[in-house]
Structure formats: structure tokens, C-alpha cells
Design an enzyme around this catalytic site. Structure first.
Site, PDB file in Angstrom:
ATOM      1  N   GLY A 169     -32.764 -18.274  -9.621  1.00 47.72           N
ATOM      2  CA  GLY A 169     -34.168 -17.960  -9.877  1.00 47.72           C
ATOM      3  C   GLY A 169     -34.437 -16.476 -10.032  1.00 47.72           C
ATOM      4  O   GLY A 169     -33.564 -15.630  -9.866  1.00 47.72           O
ATOM      5  N   GLY A 171     -35.134 -13.413  -8.829  1.00 48.45           N
ATOM      6  CA  GLY A 171     -35.092 -12.783  -7.513  1.00 48.45           C
ATOM      7  C   GLY A 171     -35.746 -11.423  -7.467  1.00 48.45           C
ATOM      8  O   GLY A 171     -36.031 -10.904  -6.383  1.00 48.45           O
ATOM      9  N   ASP A 204     -33.345  -7.220  -2.291  1.00 46.37           N
ATOM     10  CA  ASP A 204     -34.584  -6.526  -1.937  1.00 46.37           C
ATOM     11  C   ASP A 204     -35.628  -6.578  -3.050  1.00 46.37           C
ATOM     12  O   ASP A 204     -36.714  -6.016  -2.911  1.00 46.37           O
ATOM     13  CB  ASP A 204     -34.309  -5.064  -1.552  1.00 46.37           C
ATOM     14  N   GLY A 205     -35.290  -7.242  -4.154  1.00 43.53           N
ATOM     15  CA  GLY A 205     -36.253  -7.394  -5.230  1.00 43.53           C
ATOM     16  C   GLY A 205     -36.419  -6.178  -6.121  1.00 43.53           C
ATOM     17  O   GLY A 205     -37.288  -6.166  -6.997  1.00 43.53           O
ATOM     18  N   ARG A 262     -40.586  -6.027 -19.716  1.00 38.61           N
ATOM     19  CA  ARG A 262     -39.809  -6.603 -20.808  1.00 38.61           C
ATOM     20  C   ARG A 262     -40.496  -7.851 -21.358  1.00 38.61           C
ATOM     21  O   ARG A 262     -41.332  -8.455 -20.689  1.00 38.61           O
ATOM     22  CB  ARG A 262     -38.381  -6.900 -20.360  1.00 38.61           C
ATOM     23  N   ASP A 339     -26.993 -19.036 -16.212  1.00 42.29           N
ATOM     24  CA  ASP A 339     -28.343 -18.552 -15.912  1.00 42.29           C
ATOM     25  C   ASP A 339     -28.706 -17.332 -16.743  1.00 42.29           C
ATOM     26  O   ASP A 339     -29.854 -16.882 -16.723  1.00 42.29           O
ATOM     27  CB  ASP A 339     -28.500 -18.246 -14.418  1.00 42.29           C
ATOM     28  N   ASN A 340     -27.747 -16.786 -17.484  1.00 45.16           N
ATOM     29  CA  ASN A 340     -28.012 -15.644 -18.364  1.00 45.16           C
ATOM     30  C   ASN A 340     -27.967 -16.022 -19.839  1.00 45.16           C
ATOM     31  O   ASN A 340     -27.978 -15.140 -20.701  1.00 45.16           O
ATOM     32  CB  ASN A 340     -26.990 -14.529 -18.111  1.00 45.16           C
ATOM     33  N   ASP A 349     -31.039 -10.465 -20.008  1.00 42.44           N
ATOM     34  CA  ASP A 349     -30.444 -10.051 -18.732  1.00 42.44           C
ATOM     35  C   ASP A 349     -29.284  -9.078 -18.927  1.00 42.44           C
ATOM     36  O   ASP A 349     -28.118  -9.399 -18.686  1.00 42.44           O
ATOM     37  CB  ASP A 349     -30.001 -11.266 -17.917  1.00 42.44           C
TER      38      ASP A 349
END
Length: 589
Positions: A169, A171, A204-205, A262, A339-340, A349
Site C-alpha cells: 500500500g 506507505g 516514517d512516511g 506527481r 506493486d510497481n 515509482d
């Protein structure tokens, strides 16, 4: 003498039987415009007018006030379920596509360090002057929400380095909303590096300057190379300290946080479907598939009982084309996990990517990729692996007959890919028409380039700039890449074959050939690509608050097929410096 399969397709997949029943017709044109009729969303450069938009758009039609700018989340919120837990803590999420998540504002003074005028004006209908406002700083960094925005984090899973990784997901990314521009296009805006979400796991995002500079520059550079890609509107940096172990060797240091604004027509990826299939959420899988098809594959009849099969066929076809385009410019993505991989077959990504310098089918840009799974020469095979996982995800919504047909379609992937690579590399050599020896001619050249470690980008570019007379006389003054190549013991043999092939092209002058090979309208032989050493040079300055080279590179790479004085002075088409060989790029960002 030379192995055509090995050299021509970078040691990839062997051709196999191809059944065209549900596969879109292969376009014979190498231009990026070729596929826009079939996959309107996957091609960020659906027509040359997109690139020219900043010159042709009426300035009076642009918005000068950000208060006029609105996004909408209505379509997604009405069509797709949202996480019932409305809280921003890390957890396993079920039975939804998105979770609500508010961006965490960057701390400290903010600075806009780069903005793409082509995106700001050509896509977002904003006058570039708005980027100089305090409002833009806050909107584009997560400190303030755009009118109409309901920020969301997307739930998806994925196969990472060949193994199912479960829930992944967004993140550190926040979907802000969709913007419908004056050209009738719908773009999804997303912040990257904007704080924690329910999918942050142990992260940590945040994102740091070095990775954000790379993402901003490369996504825009790829667009102007003619490769389908997400876009980058802006790059904002802060003084907020972010701890990173760049090479996973225990050397943790404080870097500064940054956020990239983006855009993409859609951020859905193969992993978006995998997580639903793996979790047994089949009704939701159908709902998401129907939404994606309705919104992004308008040529597929929603009432067609074969629609999921046609969707799969389209993704197979467009993925093969995308990877062929990567190969044509020497681009290695670095982390080709499911996932990319976009469902719309655009490049997304940007992490530990790299543009190959010396031609090497085993080039690995990602220092974290110990086994070379995602080397440049393995990308087509990895594309096949990812499409196999997409098929596995689709099995619950396909009949037994459709599953068999899908497997036949998948077997055609190698043939589609090889045909596309063949088309592109013929164009890179200026070859017209068909000749049974063209594969050998291309393979011969690539093998010599590998043996001599000739530069991939500049060898083809210099072949497009050199005259037939210079070739015949082997006059390569100030052509360092061709000079390297000419030291191969079989160079004269190849050269004679190449010149003879060119001489048999009717109604084709040497000037026509040169123009065709280097023209920006054909997207085949750029003079400038974002080499890792160029990005690293800009990053080192940026970390000292000097963003001049970020700005310079953004400008240069917006016209990669045009020789530019400032680029030549900076050495962007010269032999890479020795220190470039020691560069390492990792997944840490």
C-alpha cells in the site's frame, strides 16, 4: 557469428507461438502516438501536442489564483469502498480499496526547488506564477488540502523480488483527488513523502532530497523521451530531519525531507488486484476491474462477457511495448515488483533506476539487488513474471475457457516484445523496409558494443550524426563512442554490412537518414539521458541548498534530442567521469 537472440533482446525471452485472437494488432509505427487509440491512459504522451502544449496554450486561459483550482474525489468515493476504520495507524486493512489518511505537513521552512511548467500549465491549467505563492508551497507539500480533496492512501499488495509480500500500500503517498483539465483529460494528483498512512509498516512516511530529486527529474525526462510515465509537477524541500541508512550498512544519518507532487491517469497497479484476489475479496476484485475498465479502457464494451480477457490482453500487449521502450533508451527500472507495475502500462515509482552507460546486458542499477533479478537484461522476463501474477489474480473472475485463452495470450508476450524491439532498433539504425539480415546486423552491433564497453546512448546518437562518408573513412573525430566501437576487430565487417544495407534503401538520402535517426519526432536516439552521475552531481549540490543543476537538468532533459550548448558545456554528452563507475543507488529513499 553472433547470437541474434542473446544480443538483440538482451538475453531475454525466446519467441513463442502467438495467437492473436484477443491480442490487439501490433502497430508498425515506432512513435509513442501509435498506441494512444487502444490505451489512452497508458500513454502520457498521447500526441505530440501534449509536449507542445506550453507553447500553444493561450496564457489568458490559465488560472492565476489557486482558489479557482479544484480536485474531486467523488467518482472514486462513490464507486469504490473506503476503509471503515477512520484512523491513521498502521494495521492490516480488509474489504476496501482506499483508507482515508491526512498528510503530515513538513516541518521547518519550505522551499520550492523545482517545478515543471509543462505539467503546471499543460496539464493543470495553472499559470506558472502560482508556484511562487505561499499557498502553492502548502498545497504541494501536504500542509493544506486542495479544495475538493479527500486524501486517500491506496491498499495494494505485491510480489517483491519474486515472493508474495502481502499487504503493502501507499506507505508515504497521499492521493489528493482527480483534476479534469481543459483538454478533457483526467489526472490523479498524489503527494509522495507526505507522511504516515495505515500502510506505512515500519516506515516514517517521508522521502528525502536525493530520492525526490531523482523521481522529479526522471519522470519528466522519460516523458520527453517518449516513454509512457507518471509526471512530476513540483519538488518541495524542508529542513525536517529524516533518518536514513542509505546502503543498509548501519551508517544512519539525518537527511532532509522532501515532497514530490506527481500525477498519473491512474495509480492502480498489478498489486491492486493481487491483494483482493489473495484475500478472497472477489466481489471487490470485480468492482475494481469494472471501474478500471470503464475509466481507462473505453474501447472495451462493459457488457462484453469477454471484457476481463480483453483487458488482460491489452495489459500484456502494452507491457511488452513499455519494456521495449525502456530498452530502447537503456533504462533499467531497478525494482520491477508487481506493486510497481502499472495496470495502464506507464512507468511509475522511480527508485533505484539507472540509464545504462557502457552497453552491458547485465547492468544492475540497484545495489540492493544482489542476485541481479532486475538487471536491464532481465526486464522482459520479469515483465512476463508479473503478467503471470496478474493472470493468477484474475483467475477468480475468468471462466475455464477464458483461463485457457489467457494462457495462450500470455505465450504471445515474447513475440510482441521481440517484434517491438526489432522495430525500435531498426529505427535507431535508420533502417527502412524489411531485410532478412536486419536481426543479425543489430545483434552484430550490440555484441561489439558489449565487447568494447561502448556507451549505449552515444553510440546510437553518433551513428545518427555521422555522415556515410565519415563512416566509410572511419573519421570519428570528436565522436568518442564510435571511436571506442571502431577498435573492435570486426568493426569493419559490420560497417560494410551496415553501409551496404543503407545503400539499398530507395529514395533515402544520407541527410534524410540522419534526420530520421535523431529527430525528436521519432523518439529513438536522444543525446541526453539522466545518467546516474548527472543526477548525483545535482543531488550533492541540492543537499547544500544549491538547486541550480536540478533546474539545468530539468531544462536540458526537456529537449533530449536537441543538441544544446549548455548541456555540452556541462559534459552531459561527454565520456562519463571516472567517479561515475563507483556510484551506488539503493532502495533506501
Amino acid at each position: 557469428m553472433w547470437s541474434t537472440c542473446t544480443a538483440l533482446v538482451f538475453a531475454l525471452v525466446a519467441a513463442s507461438s502467438f495467437t492473436p485472437g484477443y491480442v490487439l494488432e501490433l502497430c508498425q509505427n515506432i512513435s509513442p502516438e501509435c498506441h494512444s487509440d487502444h490505451n489512452t491512459a497508458s500513454n502520457s504522451q498521447s500526441s505530440s501536442h501534449t509536449v507542445k502544449s506550453k507553447w500553444t496554450l493561450n496564457a489568458s486561459s490559465l488560472m492565476h489564483d489557486l482558489n479557482q483550482f479544484r480536485v474531486s474525489c467523488k467518482k472514486l468515493l462513490e464507486a469504490l469502498p473506503i476503509d471503515k476504520v477512520d484512523a491513521n495507524f498502521v494495521r492490516t486493512v480488509k474489504n476496501c480499496i482506499f483508507s482515508k489518511s491526512i498528510p503530515t505537513p513538513l516541518k521547518g521552512p519550505l522551499r520550492l526547488t523545482a517545478a515543471s511548467k509543462d505539467v503546471i500549465e499543460g496539464i493543470l491549467d495553472l499559470d506558472a506564477s502560482v508556484t511562487r505563492s505561499g499557498d502553492f508551497l502548502h498545497y504541494a507539500s501536504g500542509g493544506r488540502l486542495l479544495p475538493g480533496s479527500v486524501p486517500l492512501a491506496h491498499r495494494y499488495g505485491g510480489h517483491q523480488f519474486g515472493y508474495w509480500a502481502g499487504q503493502l500500500g501507499d506507505g508515504r503517498a497521499h492521493f489528493l483527488g482527480q483534476y479534469s483539465n481543459k483538454k478533457g483529460e483526467v489526472w490523479e494528483l498524489q503527494l509522495k513523502g507526505s507522511g504516515k498512512t495505515p500502510y506505512s509498516r515500519s516506515g516514517d512516511g517521508r522521502a528525502v532530497i536525493r530520492s525526490s530529486v531523482r523521481e522529479f527529474l526522471c519522470s519528466e525526462a522519460m516523458h520527453f523521451l517518449g516513454v509512457p510515465t507518471s509526471r512530476a509537477a513540483s519538488l518541495i524541500v524542508s529542513e525536517e530531519p529524516v533518518l536514513r541508512d542509505q546502503f543498509y550498512n548501519g551508517n544512519v544519518k539525518a537527511e532532509r525531507g522532501a515532497v514530490v507532487l506527481r500525477l498519473a491517469k491512474s495509480w492502480f497497479r498489478i498489486g491492486s488486484l493481487e491483494i483482493l484476489s489473495q484475500s478472497g475479496e472477489i466481489n471487490l476484485l470485480r468492482k475494481l476491474l469494472n471501474f478500471v475498465i470503464d475509466e481507462h479502457f473505453p474501447f472495451i464494451n462493459p457488457d462484453n462477457p469477454e471484457k476481463y480477457l480483453v483487458f488482460f490482453s491489452t495489459v500484456v500487449n502494452e507491457t511488452a511495448h513499455l519494456i521495449a521502450q525502456w530498452m530502447s533508451v537503456g533504462f533499467a527500472h531497478g525494482v520491477c515488483n508487481t506493486d510497481n507495475f502499472s495496470l495502464l502500462s506507464i512507468t511509475i515509482d522511480y527508485g533505484p533506476f539507472g540509464f545504462m552507460e557502457s552497453y552491458n546486458p547485465n547492468f544492475i542499477p540497484n545495489t540492493s539487488d544482489d542476485e541481479g533479478r532486475y538487471s536491464i537484461g532481465a526486464q522482459a522476463n520479469v515483465g512476463l513474471f508479473n503478467l503471470e501474477k496478474l493472470l493468477v489474480a484474475l483467475i477468480p473472475v475468468l471462466t475455464q475457457t477464458q483461463q485457457k485463452q489467457a494462457k495462450i495470450i500470455l505465450k504471445g508476450y515474447a513475440n510482441i516484445y521481440q517484434m517491438r524491439v526489432h522495430q525500435i532498433f531498426k529505427a535507431k539504425l535508420g533502417l527502412l523496409g524489411e531485410d532478412e539480415d536486419d536481426n543479425d546486423l543489430i545483434a552484430f552491433l550490440l555484441k561489439m558494443m558489449e565487447d568494447t564497453e561502448s556507451d549505449f546512448t552515444m553510440t546510437f546518437r553518433e551513428l545518427s550524426e555521422v555522415s556515410a562518408k565519415q563512416l566509410l573513412n572511419k573519421n570519428f573525430t570528436q565522436m568518442w563512442a564510435l571511436d571506442d566501437l571502431s577498435h573492435h576487430k570486426h568493426f569493419s565487417d559490420w560497417l560494410n554490412k551496415y553501409l551496404f544495407r543503407l545503400s539499398r534503401q530507395q529514395d533515402d538520402s544520407d541527410l534524410d537518414r540522419q534526420h530520421r535517426m535523431k529527430s525528436k519526432s521519432n523518439y529513438v536516439n536522444p543525446r541526453y539521458v539522466l545518467r546516474n552521475w548527472m543526477a548525483e552531481s545535482a543531488i550533492r549540490k541540492a543537499e547544500r541548498n544549491d538547486f541550480s543543476e536540478v533546474e539545468l537538468l530539468h531544462h536540458i532533459l526537456s529537449s533530449p534530442f536537441v543538441t544544446q550548448e549548455t548541456a555540452e558545456e556541462a559534459g552531459y554528452a561527454a565520456r562519463p567521469p571516472q567517479w561515475a563507475r563507483r556510484l551506488k543507488v539503493s532502495c533506501s529513499s
